[in-house]
Write an enzyme that holds these catalytic residues in place. Sequence first.
Site, short mmCIF file in Angstrom:
data_model
loop_
_atom_site.label_atom_id
_atom_site.label_comp_id
_atom_site.label_asym_id
_atom_site.label_seq_id
_atom_site.Cartn_x
_atom_site.Cartn_y
_atom_site.Cartn_z
N TRP A 353 0.90 -1.08 0.13
CA TRP A 353 -0.16 0.13 0.09
C TRP A 353 1.01 1.06 -0.06
O TRP A 353 0.33 2.46 -0.45
CB TRP A 353 -0.83 0.11 1.21
CG TRP A 353 -0.33 0.29 2.53
CD1 TRP A 353 0.57 -0.49 3.14
CD2 TRP A 353 -0.58 1.31 3.48
NE1 TRP A 353 0.99 0.14 4.33
CE2 TRP A 353 0.20 1.29 4.72
CE3 TRP A 353 -1.68 2.47 3.50
CZ2 TRP A 353 0.19 1.96 5.72
CZ3 TRP A 353 -1.84 3.17 4.63
CH2 TRP A 353 -0.87 3.24 5.52
N ASP A 354 2.11 1.18 0.32
CA ASP A 354 3.00 2.35 0.41
C ASP A 354 3.04 3.15 -0.96
O ASP A 354 3.11 4.26 -0.91
CB ASP A 354 4.47 1.61 0.50
CG ASP A 354 4.87 0.87 1.58
OD1 ASP A 354 3.89 0.02 2.16
OD2 ASP A 354 5.99 0.57 2.04
N GLU A 484 0.64 -1.83 12.91
CA GLU A 484 0.69 -3.55 13.05
C GLU A 484 1.17 -4.03 14.25
O GLU A 484 1.23 -5.14 14.71
CB GLU A 484 1.59 -3.92 12.00
CG GLU A 484 1.10 -3.57 10.62
CD GLU A 484 2.33 -3.95 9.46
OE1 GLU A 484 3.18 -4.13 9.65
OE2 GLU A 484 1.85 -3.92 8.32
N LYS A 587 3.09 1.42 16.08
CA LYS A 587 4.17 1.62 15.32
C LYS A 587 4.19 2.62 14.42
O LYS A 587 5.45 2.88 14.07
CB LYS A 587 3.99 0.15 14.68
CG LYS A 587 5.09 -0.24 13.67
CD LYS A 587 4.86 -1.29 12.68
CE LYS A 587 6.02 -1.88 11.74
NZ LYS A 587 5.40 -2.89 10.92
N GLN A 588 3.10 2.94 13.75
CA GLN A 588 3.37 4.09 12.89
C GLN A 588 1.84 4.88 12.94
O GLN A 588 0.77 4.15 13.44
CB GLN A 588 3.46 3.56 11.43
CG GLN A 588 2.06 2.71 10.82
CD GLN A 588 2.77 1.75 9.85
OE1 GLN A 588 3.57 0.74 9.96
NE2 GLN A 588 2.75 2.04 8.46
C1 BGC Z 1 4.89 -1.35 7.63
C2 BGC Z 1 3.91 -1.26 6.45
C3 BGC Z 1 4.50 -1.24 5.16
C4 BGC Z 1 5.68 -2.00 5.15
C5 BGC Z 1 6.38 -2.03 3.68
C6 BGC Z 1 5.65 -2.39 7.39
O1 BGC Z 1 6.78 -2.15 8.44
O2 BGC Z 1 4.38 -1.36 8.70
O3 BGC Z 1 2.81 -0.32 6.63
O4 BGC Z 1 3.42 -1.49 4.21
O5 BGC Z 1 6.29 -2.11 6.30
O6 BGC Z 1 7.17 -1.02 3.79
#
Ligand code: BGC
Length: 755
Positions: A353-354, A484, A587-588
């Site tokens: 999804w990035d 996550e 996490k984000q």
């Molecule tokens: C992030 C995801 C991301 C993936 C790839 C993961 O650590 O939590 O949001 O899509 O890394 O960059």
Amino acid sequence: MKNLVAHDPWHVVQDGFDAENNRVFESLFSLGNGHFGGRGNHEETYSGDSLPGNYLAGIYYPDPTRVGWWKNGYPDYFAKVLNAPDWKTLSIRVNDVELDLATAEVAEYRRELNMREGTLERSFTATLSNGVEVHVESLRFVSLPNPELGAFRYRITCATDASVVITSAIQGDVVNEDSNHEFGFWDPVREAAQDNRTVVVSKTKKTEFVVAIGGSLTFAAEPEVEATTFTRSLYAASTYSLNVSAGQTIEMVKLGANVTSRTVDPSLVEDRCNQVLDAAETKGFLELLADHIGAWERNWETSDVQITGDPGAQQGIRFNIFGLNSTFTGDDPDLNIGPKGFTGEKYGGVTYWDTEAFCLPFYLATSAPEVSKNLLRYRHRQLGKAIENAEKLGFTDGAALYPMVTINGEECHNEWEITFEEIHRNGAIAFAIFNYIRYTGDSRYLVEGGLDVLVAISRFWAQRVSWSHKRACWVMLGVTGPNEYENNVNNNWYTSLMAQWTLRYTLASLAETDADSVPDVSPEELARWADVAERIYLPEDAERGIFLQQSEYLDKEMITVADLDSSDRPLNQKWSWDRILRSPFIKQADVLQGMWVFEDRFDLPTLQRNFDFYEPRTVHESSLSPSIHAVLAVRLGRLDKALEMMLRTARLDLDDYNNDTEDGCHTTSMAGSWIAVVLGFGGLKIVDGQLHLNPQLPPGWDGLAFQILHRSARLNVSATTEEITIENQSVTPATLFLAGGQLTIAGQEMVNVPL
Ligand code: BGC
């Protein structure tokens, strides 16, 4: 955090040999042209610790899934863009001893990435175990105008008379370090070596991509000796034996062709490889280099960002823009942007999804609309697979669940809590259609494919919710949000908000589009979508005045990151997964990701309350996290905080912030850095199709300038602490809002507005 490279506006320099950080530097010195690319491995033999990597866009292998306990619906494989045969391989033996920096005594070592020109230079002096001192200078590039070509020039000078044996090879016996089960993804097809030309044709196992990698070595002054050629399975080489006198420099150029059956008929890859090399030999190294530098110059004209007063930020943002433009050029709708681009194996080089959530805004503002449109087409072409993916999970009637990770449209993420539950990706893919249309004005895209995708995603959302009698509303159970560090939660605010928005946007787009050109949707379905959008549960805490990351978030222990001991960090390496899941740590950006996406819906006090609640609980252990916080901090006028977050993302790899740059650079998070600077400090946003700018400089910056393309306008925006200057470089007038006030700038005119 490491202090590996000095601050420099256009260069990344490694001064001194550093075997310990070799992998980190290999990542930082990666080169690519959107079609192939690779890590900054040495051209000559290196027996020290290294991660070799030459990656060809779209050439992958379905590595069988490895899990402890199989669950129905798991994808069978994880797709990996393969480490491909290497065109660069060179061996140099001086008086029978291999030139190998891992065994030689190295002095005066310097490696320099020139971001303006897209070249990698290296020079060193090394004393071999037999006492011979050699001096080497090399210059390498991966051609931007010639998508199948790489080249390097290599000069070697021995301090004493010596016999030198040079072997130029194509080394096809390569593996991926992160393979799940098997080694050896390549089957040999044919090897050829004649005079200065070496070609290895090989085929990927299972996916059967045929790839021809060719090399041609030429000397500046033709040596009197003939090449001796040699081939074996997956290997082809030409060897030259020369006698050189002390101080004599041997100069050679190696050209490398990387041709795949993704774009050329499999039976013709070898011919094509030879044609690429023939044409490049005719042109010659210097002309090829000049073409390449010219293409990078044109790239910088539309995408550069200049920061004055903060050399670290300047270098960081350019490094990030360099990485993005090396990874995706937008001329092929079958290609996309892996989280590590061409810089490493991690994340398999496949699509997340990035792309939509982070990368699209960069390409929208810096490239022709066609480039971004190809990112949308990529998903449209994979719609059938997204529908199949949803069917496998029990959804019906054309509902689509796009994969969390994919290369060919099939889901290949191997963790259930993400594969099945991190469904917010569907929202990002839907929003990207809106984002593209609002930026470019190309609303035709709705009938060209946008509506097909929106309808299928809306069908998914409408089936994914369930009716809660207790709450008397639609709820979204068992999801993983962008954070996550919580799995299988209910009513993740961000996911449900994206679902609600998609349903409403699809309904509005269907209503506005000529009925003959839209997908068939029954009145019952439309009514259901409207109802779900109206009555979906979006959890809030009225007392705190915040949106809730998920219904039960407040049941957690309400501690913050400040309560953690530094020995606890990073949590994902120090704590058990169970402890992380039960903790309040994030996490984000999650709620804040939604507040950024829909920033104009929320007033500043609401943003402030949510920011103040969630940011102190966020560990930013995803590289995608700080950038979103940076933009929101700018909106809140917290420019110090914004700068801290921006630097954390912009220098993430240069300073090896997370101690993981050895795996490759964080390419998709590089787009986050650009977002932090241009959308954050530059204040760029599109409201009702209109361009808004509102530059604000953080402490320490004397100036910020960036270029953007918007509709027919090409604008050069620059801000100092005193004034903002906008130059309209196109011939047509541009209307925009600057700090809220509307202005029109005539073609080729410039306006200055005092701050
Ligand atoms: C992030 C995801 C991301 C993936 C790839 C993961 O650590 O939590 O949001 O899509 O890394 O960059």
